[in-house]
Motif scaffolding. Structure first.
Motif, PDB file in Angstrom:
ATOM      1  N   VAL A   1       0.883  -0.992  -0.162  1.00  0.00           N
ATOM      2  CA  VAL A   1      -0.112  -0.102   0.027  1.00  0.00           C
ATOM      3  C   VAL A   1       0.846   1.280   0.011  1.00  0.00           C
ATOM      4  O   VAL A   1       1.321   1.595   1.011  1.00  0.00           O
ATOM      5  CB  VAL A   1      -1.049  -0.076   1.160  1.00  0.00           C
ATOM      6  CG1 VAL A   1      -1.712   1.266   1.116  1.00  0.00           C
ATOM      7  CG2 VAL A   1      -1.793  -1.221   1.258  1.00  0.00           C
ATOM      8  N   GLY A   2       0.889   1.804  -1.185  1.00  0.00           N
ATOM      9  CA  GLY A   2       1.871   3.000  -1.448  1.00  0.00           C
ATOM     10  C   GLY A   2       3.543   2.398  -1.024  1.00  0.00           C
ATOM     11  O   GLY A   2       3.881   1.337  -1.156  1.00  0.00           O
ATOM     12  N   PRO A   3       4.405   3.302  -0.832  1.00  0.00           N
ATOM     13  CA  PRO A   3       5.639   3.149  -0.767  1.00  0.00           C
ATOM     14  C   PRO A   3       6.119   2.460   0.614  1.00  0.00           C
ATOM     15  O   PRO A   3       7.309   1.895   0.633  1.00  0.00           O
ATOM     16  CB  PRO A   3       6.449   4.345  -1.122  1.00  0.00           C
ATOM     17  CG  PRO A   3       5.632   5.316  -0.588  1.00  0.00           C
ATOM     18  CD  PRO A   3       4.021   4.942  -0.955  1.00  0.00           C
ATOM     19  N   THR A   4       5.332   2.534   1.689  1.00  0.00           N
ATOM     20  CA  THR A   4       5.936   2.377   2.898  1.00  0.00           C
ATOM     21  C   THR A   4       5.008   1.122   3.839  1.00  0.00           C
ATOM     22  O   THR A   4       5.406   0.590   4.674  1.00  0.00           O
ATOM     23  CB  THR A   4       5.783   3.694   3.828  1.00  0.00           C
ATOM     24  OG1 THR A   4       4.466   3.935   3.950  1.00  0.00           O
ATOM     25  CG2 THR A   4       6.464   4.633   3.164  1.00  0.00           C
ATOM     26  N   MET A   5       3.801   0.896   3.186  1.00  0.00           N
ATOM     27  CA  MET A   5       2.931  -0.049   3.982  1.00  0.00           C
ATOM     28  C   MET A   5       2.747  -1.521   3.398  1.00  0.00           C
ATOM     29  O   MET A   5       2.607  -1.480   2.133  1.00  0.00           O
ATOM     30  CB  MET A   5       1.718   0.663   4.433  1.00  0.00           C
ATOM     31  CG  MET A   5       1.860   1.924   5.156  1.00  0.00           C
ATOM     32  SD  MET A   5       0.008   2.711   5.563  1.00  0.00           S
ATOM     33  CE  MET A   5      -0.438   3.266   4.042  1.00  0.00           C
ATOM     34  N   ARG A   6       3.009  -2.431   4.160  1.00  0.00           N
ATOM     35  CA  ARG A   6       2.925  -3.885   3.651  1.00  0.00           C
ATOM     36  C   ARG A   6       1.969  -4.481   4.375  1.00  0.00           C
ATOM     37  O   ARG A   6       1.957  -4.594   5.641  1.00  0.00           O
ATOM     38  CB  ARG A   6       4.442  -4.751   3.758  1.00  0.00           C
ATOM     39  CG  ARG A   6       5.516  -4.208   2.677  1.00  0.00           C
ATOM     40  CD  ARG A   6       6.937  -4.664   3.032  1.00  0.00           C
ATOM     41  NE  ARG A   6       6.553  -6.433   3.456  1.00  0.00           N
ATOM     42  CZ  ARG A   6       6.672  -7.399   2.219  1.00  0.00           C
ATOM     43  NH1 ARG A   6       6.925  -6.817   0.984  1.00  0.00           N
ATOM     44  NH2 ARG A   6       6.556  -8.657   2.665  1.00  0.00           N
TER      45      ARG A   6
ATOM     46  N   TYR B   1      -5.315  -9.380   8.826  1.00  0.00           N
ATOM     47  CA  TYR B   1      -4.523  -8.596   8.008  1.00  0.00           C
ATOM     48  C   TYR B   1      -3.233  -7.884   8.803  1.00  0.00           C
ATOM     49  O   TYR B   1      -3.616  -7.323   9.841  1.00  0.00           O
ATOM     50  CB  TYR B   1      -5.239  -7.542   7.108  1.00  0.00           C
ATOM     51  CG  TYR B   1      -6.409  -8.020   6.214  1.00  0.00           C
ATOM     52  CD1 TYR B   1      -5.762  -8.551   4.951  1.00  0.00           C
ATOM     53  CD2 TYR B   1      -7.353  -8.165   6.572  1.00  0.00           C
ATOM     54  CE1 TYR B   1      -6.642  -8.906   4.246  1.00  0.00           C
ATOM     55  CE2 TYR B   1      -8.394  -8.474   5.767  1.00  0.00           C
ATOM     56  CZ  TYR B   1      -7.944  -8.982   4.395  1.00  0.00           C
ATOM     57  OH  TYR B   1      -9.060  -9.473   3.554  1.00  0.00           O
ATOM     58  N   VAL B   2      -2.088  -8.263   8.706  1.00  0.00           N
ATOM     59  CA  VAL B   2      -0.897  -7.840   9.400  1.00  0.00           C
ATOM     60  C   VAL B   2      -0.172  -6.581   8.793  1.00  0.00           C
ATOM     61  O   VAL B   2       0.145  -7.009   7.456  1.00  0.00           O
ATOM     62  CB  VAL B   2       0.192  -9.030   9.626  1.00  0.00           C
ATOM     63  CG1 VAL B   2       1.297  -8.489  10.357  1.00  0.00           C
ATOM     64  CG2 VAL B   2      -0.359 -10.337  10.063  1.00  0.00           C
ATOM     65  N   LEU B   3      -0.189  -5.662   9.536  1.00  0.00           N
ATOM     66  CA  LEU B   3       0.603  -4.628   9.060  1.00  0.00           C
ATOM     67  C   LEU B   3       2.065  -4.643   9.472  1.00  0.00           C
ATOM     68  O   LEU B   3       2.372  -4.615  10.576  1.00  0.00           O
ATOM     69  CB  LEU B   3       0.096  -3.182   9.639  1.00  0.00           C
ATOM     70  CG  LEU B   3       0.637  -1.979   9.190  1.00  0.00           C
ATOM     71  CD1 LEU B   3       0.789  -1.692   7.597  1.00  0.00           C
ATOM     72  CD2 LEU B   3       0.092  -0.719   9.973  1.00  0.00           C
ATOM     73  N   GLU B   4       2.847  -4.819   8.351  1.00  0.00           N
ATOM     74  CA  GLU B   4       4.318  -5.275   8.739  1.00  0.00           C
ATOM     75  C   GLU B   4       4.842  -3.950   8.997  1.00  0.00           C
ATOM     76  O   GLU B   4       4.828  -2.777   8.767  1.00  0.00           O
ATOM     77  CB  GLU B   4       4.850  -6.365   7.947  1.00  0.00           C
ATOM     78  CG  GLU B   4       4.030  -7.364   7.765  1.00  0.00           C
ATOM     79  CD  GLU B   4       4.524  -8.510   6.706  1.00  0.00           C
ATOM     80  OE1 GLU B   4       5.410  -8.131   5.772  1.00  0.00           O
ATOM     81  OE2 GLU B   4       4.573  -9.788   6.903  1.00  0.00           O
ATOM     82  N   GLY B   5       6.309  -4.247   9.686  1.00  0.00           N
ATOM     83  CA  GLY B   5       7.253  -3.033   9.768  1.00  0.00           C
ATOM     84  C   GLY B   5       7.582  -2.921  11.352  1.00  0.00           C
ATOM     85  O   GLY B   5       7.477  -3.761  12.044  1.00  0.00           O
ATOM     86  N   GLU B   6       8.155  -1.605  11.405  1.00  0.00           N
ATOM     87  CA  GLU B   6       8.516  -1.323  12.862  1.00  0.00           C
ATOM     88  C   GLU B   6       7.337  -1.351  13.896  1.00  0.00           C
ATOM     89  O   GLU B   6       7.913  -1.676  15.019  1.00  0.00           O
ATOM     90  CB  GLU B   6       9.403  -0.027  12.784  1.00  0.00           C
ATOM     91  CG  GLU B   6      10.783   0.009  11.890  1.00  0.00           C
ATOM     92  CD  GLU B   6      11.738   1.159  11.919  1.00  0.00           C
ATOM     93  OE1 GLU B   6      11.154   2.106  12.800  1.00  0.00           O
ATOM     94  OE2 GLU B   6      12.737   1.431  11.292  1.00  0.00           O
ATOM     95  N   GLU B   7       6.375  -1.108  13.504  1.00  0.00           N
ATOM     96  CA  GLU B   7       5.329  -1.024  14.517  1.00  0.00           C
ATOM     97  C   GLU B   7       4.234  -1.898  14.119  1.00  0.00           C
ATOM     98  O   GLU B   7       3.178  -1.231  13.480  1.00  0.00           O
ATOM     99  CB  GLU B   7       4.905   0.734  14.832  1.00  0.00           C
ATOM    100  CG  GLU B   7       5.824   1.432  15.473  1.00  0.00           C
ATOM    101  CD  GLU B   7       5.321   2.902  15.468  1.00  0.00           C
ATOM    102  OE1 GLU B   7       4.222   3.205  15.126  1.00  0.00           O
ATOM    103  OE2 GLU B   7       6.170   3.669  16.141  1.00  0.00           O
ATOM    104  N   PRO B   8       4.272  -3.014  14.120  1.00  0.00           N
ATOM    105  CA  PRO B   8       3.368  -4.005  13.428  1.00  0.00           C
ATOM    106  C   PRO B   8       2.089  -3.992  14.171  1.00  0.00           C
ATOM    107  O   PRO B   8       1.967  -3.643  15.328  1.00  0.00           O
ATOM    108  CB  PRO B   8       4.017  -5.343  13.680  1.00  0.00           C
ATOM    109  CG  PRO B   8       4.756  -5.200  14.977  1.00  0.00           C
ATOM    110  CD  PRO B   8       5.381  -3.630  14.754  1.00  0.00           C
ATOM    111  N   ALA B   9       0.956  -4.347  13.408  1.00  0.00           N
ATOM    112  CA  ALA B   9      -0.467  -4.307  14.146  1.00  0.00           C
ATOM    113  C   ALA B   9      -0.985  -5.398  13.092  1.00  0.00           C
ATOM    114  O   ALA B   9      -0.551  -5.678  12.147  1.00  0.00           O
ATOM    115  CB  ALA B   9      -0.964  -3.085  13.865  1.00  0.00           C
ATOM    116  N   VAL B  10      -1.929  -6.256  13.888  1.00  0.00           N
ATOM    117  CA  VAL B  10      -3.041  -7.287  13.171  1.00  0.00           C
ATOM    118  C   VAL B  10      -4.061  -6.584  13.304  1.00  0.00           C
ATOM    119  O   VAL B  10      -4.937  -6.571  14.393  1.00  0.00           O
ATOM    120  CB  VAL B  10      -2.630  -8.546  13.813  1.00  0.00           C
ATOM    121  CG1 VAL B  10      -2.942  -8.548  15.193  1.00  0.00           C
ATOM    122  CG2 VAL B  10      -3.609  -9.277  13.033  1.00  0.00           C
TER     123      VAL B  10
END
Length: 459
Positions: free
Chosen positions: A99-104, A120-129
């Motif tokens: 989603v855009g250049p920064t969100m997976r 749905y898992v938002l991956e990255g430095e501050e993950p969320a499900v």
């Protein structure tokens, strides 16, 4: 670039939707039908919605996902295994969406609430499900909404899915459920937190992550209670790709039209508080106050398809009720009227006597009255007044002939459901008193004998 998660709450249904953005583009999870709230949130944040994700085909509200995707041009992600009649972007377990250049965003198959449920898992430095109806705060989504024949399979799936989330995701992953804030989609009452939680926190407090499978299954199945009758209409509506809410002002009704609608057997719903309704109302109208779970109980009790006319103190009150009803598929009020009840009829206003449990205790010393408990089965089993008649609120309409003859005093846990039930009974011409009081005061303040099914000895 920092990711921001905005929750869009619908407290009357006990649900949350989410708008997630990086300052430029955004994705949305489980939007409700009144998508103007989501669009306004995106506009305030100055972001463009490019993706919409659905965790499951919802049973408790009409989705706004299809309409939102059409209006914004966003890609609409629905499980590839769901049978729907509209174009969508199919998604599978393990698929990753940029989603855009920064969100997976990564999809995880988490069956249990439904067979095809995804988190749905938002991956990255501050993950969320975004866990939908899977892992909730201190609970899980209920497994019985697809029918009794599937419940035992789904409750075991739910256990495995929660364990998968807790095993595969890091402890600092934020848990962002759709249900569990008063929603009847929750298998049990949620934990203490209604604001925030993490996978690490859920590992500590959620029974599904501390019990063995047999105990979890037994506890969930034993705790299942009735759910709103309108749920049966939500799945088909959502699979068909529903339109956005039509919130244009309903037709204004005068006294003659209101009388004709009452005579035709339509529902005229008084939106005012139970105190205002008790003081004076149009005979034959029903009290579903906007200060409680208005849409849940109206949608539960009304014979589906019955025309509804809304009676409110103001146009704003009617508009709020109209929005609430659109979320559960009651698309348009038949009519509306605003102002005072004296402006809605030429007939003398009816009153609904109200009392406390202390008043009830005094009355029972002098004469015989029926005490009618309209709480859920689980509440009744935990504790009830000795000698009371139990008729859950959701059965009142279809079992009205079972209400005993004579004077009836109606109670629930606080007064809201009692007022609804009493207004329905009073419309049949019965003598009824609504107990507008907390059930906790039965013993402490009134000294009434309270028993439970587990221990029939008076408390």
């Amino acid at each position: 670039m920092t990711t921001t998660i905005l929750s869009i709450e619908t407290p009357s249904l006990g649900d949350r939707s989410y708008l997630v953005h990086d300052g430029e583009v955004a994705f949305v999870v489980d939007p409700q039908r009144d998508i103007d709230r989501v669009l306004d949130a995106a506009d305030r944040a100055g972001v463009r919605i490019t993706h919409v994700f659905e965790t499951h085909i919802h049973n408790d509200y009409v989705t706004g996902g299809f309409a939102l995707a059409r209006q914004t041009g966003a890609a609409y992600f629905v499980n590839a295994e769901d049978e729907v009649s509209f174009e969508r972007t199919p998604i599978h377990d393990g698929d990753v969406v940029e989603v855009g250049p920064t969100m997976r965003v990564r999809a995880m198959h988490t069956p249990g609430h439904t067979f095809t449920h995804l988190s749905y898992v938002l991956e990255g430095e501050e993950p969320a499900v975004f866990s939908g109806g899977s892992l909730l705060f201190g609970s899980t989504g209920r497994p019985d909404l697809l029918g009794e024949e599937h419940t035992h399979a789904l409750v075991r799936h739910q256990y495995s899915s929660a364990r998968r989330l807790a095993t595969e995701l890091s402890a600092d992953t934020k848990v962002m459920p759709t249900h569990g804030f008063g929603s009847f989609c929750s298998a049990t009452s949620a934990g203490e937190s209604t604001t925030a939680s993490t996978i690490g926190q859920e590992r500590l407090v959620n029974p599904v992550l501390s019990q063995d499978e047999a105990d979890y299954v037994a506890d969930v199945l034993a705790g299942l209670d009735a759910y709103p009758a309108y749920y049966v209409h939500m799945g088909p509506a959502n699979a068909a790709g529903p339109t956005a809410s039509d919130l244009s002002e309903p037709e204004r009704a005068d006294k003659d039209q209101l009388r004709r609608r009452l005579e035709a057997g339509e529902w005229l719903v008084d939106l005012r508080t139970r105190t205002a309704f008790a003081a004076g109302h149009v005979p034959g109208t029903f009290n579903f106050g906007l200060d409680g779970q208005f849409a849940t109980y109206l949608g539960w009790l009304i014979p589906w398809g019955t025309p509804v006319t809304l009676l409110g103190e103001s146009a704003e009150q009617v508009a709020e009720a109209q929005r609430e009803l659109s979320r559960i598929g009651i698309d348009r009020p038949a009519a509306a009227a605003t102002g005072r009840p004296e402006e809605w009829t030429d007939a003398p206003l009816a009153q609904l006597p109200s009392a406390t449990f202390a008043d009830l205790a005094q009355v029972l010393h002098h004469r015989t009255v029926t005490v009618l408990d309209v709480r859920r089965v689980s509440e009744w089993r935990e504790a009830h007044i000795d000698g009371a008649v139990h008729l859950p609120i959701h059965d009142i309409v279809k079992r009205m002939d079972e209400v005993p003859a004579g004077e009836v005093w109606v109670h629930c846990a606080s007064g809201y459901r009692a007022s609804i039930s009493a207004s329905l009974i009073a419309a049949t011409g019965r003598r009824v008193v609504v107990i507008d009081d907390s059930f906790d005061r039965c013993v402490a303040a009134a000294g009434l004998p309270v028993v439970s099914e587990a221990d029939p000895v008076s408390a």
